[in-house]
Scaffold this active site. Structure first.
Site, PDB file in Angstrom:
ATOM      1  N   GLY A 187       0.818  -1.193   0.000  1.00  0.00           N
ATOM      2  CA  GLY A 187       0.000   0.000   0.000  1.00  0.00           C
ATOM      3  C   GLY A 187       0.856   1.249   0.000  1.00  0.00           C
ATOM      4  O   GLY A 187       2.003   1.224   0.434  1.00  0.00           O
TER       5      GLY A 187
ATOM      6  N   GLY B 154       1.471   5.323   1.255  1.00  0.00           N
ATOM      7  CA  GLY B 154       1.359   5.943   2.571  1.00  0.00           C
ATOM      8  C   GLY B 154       2.581   5.724   3.439  1.00  0.00           C
ATOM      9  O   GLY B 154       2.648   6.225   4.559  1.00  0.00           O
ATOM     10  N   HIS B 155       3.556   4.936   2.910  1.00  0.00           N
ATOM     11  CA  HIS B 155       4.783   4.651   3.671  1.00  0.00           C
ATOM     12  C   HIS B 155       5.995   5.377   3.097  1.00  0.00           C
ATOM     13  O   HIS B 155       7.123   5.013   3.366  1.00  0.00           O
ATOM     14  CB  HIS B 155       5.076   3.153   3.665  1.00  0.00           C
ATOM     15  CG  HIS B 155       3.941   2.306   4.115  1.00  0.00           C
ATOM     16  ND1 HIS B 155       3.350   2.474   5.339  1.00  0.00           N
ATOM     17  CD2 HIS B 155       3.267   1.302   3.502  1.00  0.00           C
ATOM     18  CE1 HIS B 155       2.363   1.583   5.454  1.00  0.00           C
ATOM     19  NE2 HIS B 155       2.289   0.881   4.355  1.00  0.00           N
TER      20      HIS B 155
ATOM     21  N   LYS C 160       6.131  -7.499   2.591  1.00  0.00           N
ATOM     22  CA  LYS C 160       5.924  -7.349   4.032  1.00  0.00           C
ATOM     23  C   LYS C 160       4.819  -8.320   4.463  1.00  0.00           C
ATOM     24  O   LYS C 160       3.882  -8.588   3.705  1.00  0.00           O
ATOM     25  CB  LYS C 160       5.548  -5.901   4.374  1.00  0.00           C
ATOM     26  CG  LYS C 160       6.633  -4.903   3.945  1.00  0.00           C
ATOM     27  CD  LYS C 160       6.467  -3.521   4.546  1.00  0.00           C
ATOM     28  CE  LYS C 160       5.216  -2.764   4.152  1.00  0.00           C
ATOM     29  NZ  LYS C 160       5.033  -2.543   2.709  1.00  0.00           N
TER      30      LYS C 160
ATOM     31  N   HIS D 136       0.079   1.205   9.581  1.00  0.00           N
ATOM     32  CA  HIS D 136      -1.144   1.422   8.801  1.00  0.00           C
ATOM     33  C   HIS D 136      -2.193   2.167   9.585  1.00  0.00           C
ATOM     34  O   HIS D 136      -3.386   2.046   9.327  1.00  0.00           O
ATOM     35  CB  HIS D 136      -1.714   0.092   8.324  1.00  0.00           C
ATOM     36  CG  HIS D 136      -0.783  -0.616   7.405  1.00  0.00           C
ATOM     37  ND1 HIS D 136       0.090  -1.575   7.848  1.00  0.00           N
ATOM     38  CD2 HIS D 136      -0.550  -0.472   6.080  1.00  0.00           C
ATOM     39  CE1 HIS D 136       0.804  -2.004   6.827  1.00  0.00           C
ATOM     40  NE2 HIS D 136       0.433  -1.350   5.747  1.00  0.00           N
TER      41      HIS D 136
END
Lengths: 328, 207
Positions: A52, A54-55, A103, A217
């Site tokens: 995803g 956002g990291h 991950k 998250h």
């Protein structure tokens, strides 16, 4: 929700476009949120990561010489689907094969497995490793197991260096698994983050509260506690890390990682204590990284990662890397 | 009997229901995990509805497979492969059929459960969609066996699914992202068990 964005639906696309425009060394695949090196390098195992968004800078910021060949960017905190992963594999694949660094999240593993199966149907040699460095989560045969968090960056670094030297798929996989076996992380937060599409924070904390054992998250951590001086918080995290594997007498890489909304000032305060703590425990520091390497949008918090080194990992850690987010 | 035109109507009804419950599902997910279940599922089912004109009039297998592939491609996360595989496996079970009876429906649900278990490696009691779907399938199979029509059997399945949702409140998650918070997941209902129940209710609403 207050964010510097244009439209919720455009966040991932515009982020990837902006990253690629920041350097001539990266390119984006048409129609997919996949970042690759602008000049594909043949004769090496291609290393891919993803998950995803956002990291940031993970993972697309680690595409470049000495680290990744490609990164697949899903929606914020949502694993990408198999199709873009397959496109990434096809774009970077060489005759030496492709290794995906995944991950440990149910969704990421399912989507990467489906994509790798499809790649094999197209006669591409592809394999994957699963990073699970988060000691906050109890590891058990009966659970999803530990999450992959900031330690993933060190897998990219070390496996990426070996891949760059022309090692075989089996060798690159082996060293990636060695890093995974020797890296541990734990994190915490004092303020949550807001997924743009959700519009609201993932959890709420009072002024005097913190979440210990947080992931990346915006999900709740393993426990909620009263806020205390950061040295004591860092000690709590470090105690769990050094209880998990034996670091005494070993050399380590320290990664003090910001979650996206933590001032560097505070990360340095944490690092100051980490060094004192490790000295007292008889753990030798080979190198220290302080900064935002694996974030959770604008979450305020940090994680500490310790990688236990051997001579091979040391050499590969020191090898050249030229990516937007990590240069050596 | 339901025909392929009814199936198209049912997929549209599922999308409408998931869209309506999007915020609630996301809120449930927020409590124990990463808060994207409703958003992702709504995006996927809306995309599946957009694909329907390309398969209208085709057999159940084609319609369900296309829907499943669209879900895998557009939902992302873990719900994408799980829901997608469920529809694709149901499609395999109903290959070449242009109308099905209650027994076929039960068979398709059984195939869907098999697909979810293969992909997610979960069993009953782990606080997942299976805790609603497996009891629902059992209730439905028993009802059809006893001679109930599909609508009545589905009513019994939905009742069992709701009991399954209640059950998920009492257990801790051992699969998926909610498993990371351990005992703190107790007391919360599982978003996946909830959304799969909405899917069954949407199908029922078309009968």
């Amino acid at each position: 929700m207050k964010k510097l964005i244009n439209a919720v639906e455009a966040v991932e696309e515009q982020m990837v476009q902006g990253l690629v425009k920041s350097t001539p060394k990266l390119a984006k695949l048409d129609d997919h949120l996949v970042v690759v090196r602008a000049d594909k390098k043949e004769g090496k195992v291609a290393l891919i990561s993803g998950g995803g968004s956002g990291h940031e800078p993970a993972h697309a910021g680690y595409v470049g010489e000495g680290m990744l060949d490609g990164a697949v960017c899903g929606a914020v905190f949502t694993s990408p689907a198999p199709d873009p992963i397959l496109e990434a594999i096809k774009a970077v694949a060489t005759d030496k094969g492709v290794l995906c660094v995944v991950k440990n999240y149910t969704g990421d593993i399912m989507n990467f497995e489906m994509a790798i199966d499809m790649a094999k149907d197209e006669d591409i040699k592809a394999d994957y490793v699963v990073v699970n460095d988060d000691v906050a989560v109890k590891d058990s045969l009966y659970t999803t197991g530990r999450r992959g968090v900031a330690g993933t960056v060190l897998v990219h670094k070390i496996a990426g260096a070996l891949a760059e030297q022309g090692a075989s798929l089996e060798e690159v996989k082996e060293v990636a698994e060695k890093v995974i076996a020797n890296v541990r992380t734990m994190g915490m937060a004092i303020a949550p983050c807001t997924v743009p599409a959700a519009g609201k924070p993932g959890f709420e904390l009072a002024d005097n509260e913190m979440e210990i054992g947080i992931g990346i998250h915006g999900e709740p951590g393993t426990s909620r506690e009263a806020l205390k001086p950061v040295d004591e918080i860092a000690k709590e995290l470090l105690d769990k890390i050094v209880a998990d594997i034996d670091y005494v007498g070993k050399e380590v890489v320290v990664l003090v990682n910001g979650m996206g909304g933590t001032p560097l000032m505070e990360l340095y305060i944490i690092n100051n204590y980490v060094h004192d703590y490790l000295a007292e425990k008889g753990i030798k520091i080979y190198d220290t990284m302080v900064g935002n390497y694996m974030t959770s949008i604008e979450m305020s918090g940090f994680s500490i990662t310790l990688l236990r080194l051997d001579d091979e990992m040391k050499k590969l850690y020191d090898a050249k890397a030229d990516t937007p987010a990590l240069k050596r | 009997m339901i025909d392929n035109a009814k199936l198209v109507e049912q997929i549209k009804a599922i999308a409408t229901r998931i869209e309506a419950e999007k915020d609630f599902l996301t809120q449930l997910d927020n409590e124990i995990a990463d808060g994207d279940h409703g958003i992702n599922l709504a995006r996927g089912f809306n995309a599946a509805v957009d694909k329907l004109p390309t398969v209208e009039g085709k057999d159940f297998g084609t319609i369900l497979k296309t829907t499943g592939m669209t879900l895998v491609s557009t939902v992302g996360g873990s719900a994408g492969p799980l829901y997608g595989t469920a529809f694709m496996k149901a499609g395999v079970a109903l290959k070449d059929k242009t109308e099905i009876d209650a027994a076929d429906f039960v068979k398709a649900v059984e195939a869907a459960i098999g697909g979810i278990q293969m992909r997610g490696k979960a069993v009953e009691g782990e606080k997942t969609m299976l805790d609603a779907l497996i009891p629902a399938h059992k209730a439905m199979a028993a009802a059809v066996e006893a001679g109930d029509d599909l609508k009545t059997a589905l009513e019994k399945a939905i009742k069992a699914a709701h009991e399954g949702i209640e059950f998920t409140k009492t257990i801790k998650a051992t699969k998926g992202r909610a498993s990371y918070i351990g005992d703190r997941s107790i007391g919360h209902q599982d978003p996946g068990a909830t959304s799969i129940t909405y899917v069954m209710e949407a199908i029922h609403s078309t009968l």
